[in-house]
Write a protein that holds these residues in place. Structure first.
Motif, PDB file in Angstrom:
ATOM      1  N   THR A  15       0.831  -1.210   0.000  1.00 34.24           N
ATOM      2  CA  THR A  15       0.000   0.000   0.000  1.00 34.24           C
ATOM      3  C   THR A  15       0.860   1.252   0.000  1.00 34.24           C
ATOM      4  O   THR A  15       0.576   2.225  -0.723  1.00 34.24           O
ATOM      5  N   LEU A 146      -9.224  -0.476  -5.123  1.00 29.35           N
ATOM      6  CA  LEU A 146     -10.234  -0.777  -4.100  1.00 29.35           C
ATOM      7  C   LEU A 146     -11.155  -1.911  -4.547  1.00 29.35           C
ATOM      8  O   LEU A 146     -11.551  -2.757  -3.736  1.00 29.35           O
ATOM      9  N   VAL A 150     -10.471  -4.343  -1.485  1.00 32.20           N
ATOM     10  CA  VAL A 150     -11.583  -4.332  -0.526  1.00 32.20           C
ATOM     11  C   VAL A 150     -12.439  -5.582  -0.682  1.00 32.20           C
ATOM     12  O   VAL A 150     -12.850  -6.202   0.309  1.00 32.20           O
ATOM     13  N   GLY A 186     -18.730  -4.342   0.541  1.00 32.37           N
ATOM     14  CA  GLY A 186     -17.555  -3.571   0.936  1.00 32.37           C
ATOM     15  C   GLY A 186     -17.059  -2.656  -0.165  1.00 32.37           C
ATOM     16  O   GLY A 186     -16.710  -1.494   0.075  1.00 32.37           O
ATOM     17  N   VAL A 187     -17.049  -3.161  -1.389  1.00 31.88           N
ATOM     18  CA  VAL A 187     -16.588  -2.351  -2.524  1.00 31.88           C
ATOM     19  C   VAL A 187     -17.543  -1.190  -2.776  1.00 31.88           C
ATOM     20  O   VAL A 187     -17.106  -0.053  -3.003  1.00 31.88           O
ATOM     21  N   ILE A 189     -19.499   0.361  -0.675  1.00 29.91           N
ATOM     22  CA  ILE A 189     -19.308   1.361   0.392  1.00 29.91           C
ATOM     23  C   ILE A 189     -18.035   2.166   0.151  1.00 29.91           C
ATOM     24  O   ILE A 189     -18.028   3.402   0.241  1.00 29.91           O
ATOM     25  N   SER A 190     -16.945   1.471  -0.173  1.00 26.52           N
ATOM     26  CA  SER A 190     -15.675   2.167  -0.402  1.00 26.52           C
ATOM     27  C   SER A 190     -15.748   3.074  -1.620  1.00 26.52           C
ATOM     28  O   SER A 190     -15.165   4.162  -1.640  1.00 26.52           O
ATOM     29  N   TYR A 191     -16.490   2.660  -2.644  1.00 32.53           N
ATOM     30  CA  TYR A 191     -16.645   3.480  -3.850  1.00 32.53           C
ATOM     31  C   TYR A 191     -17.443   4.749  -3.547  1.00 32.53           C
ATOM     32  O   TYR A 191     -17.116   5.831  -4.055  1.00 32.53           O
ATOM     33  N   ILE A 193     -17.653   6.284  -0.664  1.00 29.78           N
ATOM     34  CA  ILE A 193     -16.784   7.163   0.136  1.00 29.78           C
ATOM     35  C   ILE A 193     -15.763   7.859  -0.754  1.00 29.78           C
ATOM     36  O   ILE A 193     -15.555   9.084  -0.656  1.00 29.78           O
ATOM     37  N   LEU A 194     -15.108   7.098  -1.639  1.00 30.51           N
ATOM     38  CA  LEU A 194     -14.097   7.687  -2.528  1.00 30.51           C
ATOM     39  C   LEU A 194     -14.730   8.688  -3.488  1.00 30.51           C
ATOM     40  O   LEU A 194     -14.145   9.743  -3.772  1.00 30.51           O
ATOM     41  N   GLY A 215     -19.343  -0.376  -8.740  1.00 28.09           N
ATOM     42  CA  GLY A 215     -18.830  -1.107  -7.586  1.00 28.09           C
ATOM     43  C   GLY A 215     -19.306  -2.550  -7.569  1.00 28.09           C
ATOM     44  O   GLY A 215     -18.523  -3.470  -7.299  1.00 28.09           O
ATOM     45  N   SER A 219     -16.624  -5.575  -8.317  1.00 27.21           N
ATOM     46  CA  SER A 219     -16.375  -6.566  -7.274  1.00 27.21           C
ATOM     47  C   SER A 219     -16.616  -7.980  -7.798  1.00 27.21           C
ATOM     48  O   SER A 219     -15.813  -8.889  -7.558  1.00 27.21           O
TER      49      SER A 219
END
Length: 276
Positions: A15, A146, A150, A186-187, A189-191, A193-194, A215, A219
């Motif tokens: 990372t 991600l 993720v 999870g993906v 949610i992360s998408y 947020i990003l 997303g 995924s």
């Protein structure tokens, strides 16, 4: 050192490397990073099939990887993409000429394995560089990363704790439906947020419905990337492609999902440019 600790340390180090590459925003460094992981990927791929007794022509794969250097900003943009598109057909022609000249050594399966390596590794990895070349490429590459990381993390953590329904037992016995669904959630949610951060702080205008659909699809496709690598390993009779990344295995073990998510994110962005 426990296996989980190795996985965490390796993930943190990787990372940090990715963050460094993205922050420095250097076209040559970007290209060299993609070339490096592709070279390791070709080496691991060929090694797996050699274990099975086949004879992939390694140098063809390495030349295919080095063609990614054409995308590094060292030559005019209008010329480099033309040259890059020529590489695969030219290498396929050269491959068949080479095989015919040495027909006593190689089989049709060896030809197929070698030809597929050009598509599976350098071509698919090249989409990382294509994403970086886009406007706001540093943001889009994060969506690809991600979509893979993720999904893998959520699927692994939820699957090992709560998974009961096997997803694809013959290919990857540990994967579960519950883990797969968790990876998708999870993906997404992360998408979201990003996308929010990108819109608020980087002046982008990402549509949230579009990003949710991307997303979900990314995924799912990333999980197929993971399963595809597992299918190759199971066929070749190897546990991991390599051991360069402690706790994860080889480059292809770690980036198998990214091989699929990067092209998918690129496709979604191109579609968005046309219709949104």
């Amino acid at each position: 050192m426990k296996e989980k600790t190795k996985r965490i340390i390796t993930a943190v180090v990787f990372t940090l490397v990715v963050i460094m590459v993205l922050v420095l925003d250097n076209k040559v460094l970007d290209t060299l990073f993609v070339v490096l992981i592709s070279l390791f990927g070709i080496h691991e791929y060929n090694g797996a099939f050699k274990t099975k007794g086949y004879h992939p022509i390694s140098w063809i794969g390495y030349v295919g990887v080095l063609s990614i250097l054409l995308m590094g900003g060292l030559i005019p943009a209008e010329l480099k993409m033309v040259l890059f598109r020529m590489i695969v057909p030219l290498l396929l022609i050269i491959l068949f000429i080479y095989i015919m000249a040495r027909r006593e050594k190689y089989s049709v399966i060896d030809i197929t394995i070698t030809a597929f390596s050009l598509i599976y590794i350098p071509f698919m990895f090249s989409f990382l560089k294509l994403l970086m070349l886009m406007e706001n490429g540093r943001i889009w590459i994060l969506f690809a990363v991600l979509g893979a990381s993720v999904s893998d993390t959520f699927a692994y953590e939820i699957g090992t704790r709560f998974g009961k329904t096997k997803l694809c037992e013959k290919i990857s016995p540990k994967k579960t439906v519950e883990g797969s669904v968790a990876g998708i959630v999870g993906v997404v949610i992360s998408y979201i947020i990003l996308a929010f951060v990108s819109n608020k702080y980087f002046g982008m205008n990402i549509n949230y419905l579009f990003i949710i659909i991307m997303g979900i699809v990314t995924s799912i496709v990333g999980q197929f990337g993971d399963l595809s690598a597992s299918l190759i390993k199971r066929y070749c009779g190897v546990k991991d492609f390599g051991n360069i990344m402690p706790g994860h295995g080889g480059i292809l073990d770690r980036f198998d999902s990214l091989l699929f998510t990067a092209p998918m994110v690129y496709i979604f962005i191109k579609i968005a440019m046309l219709f949104i």
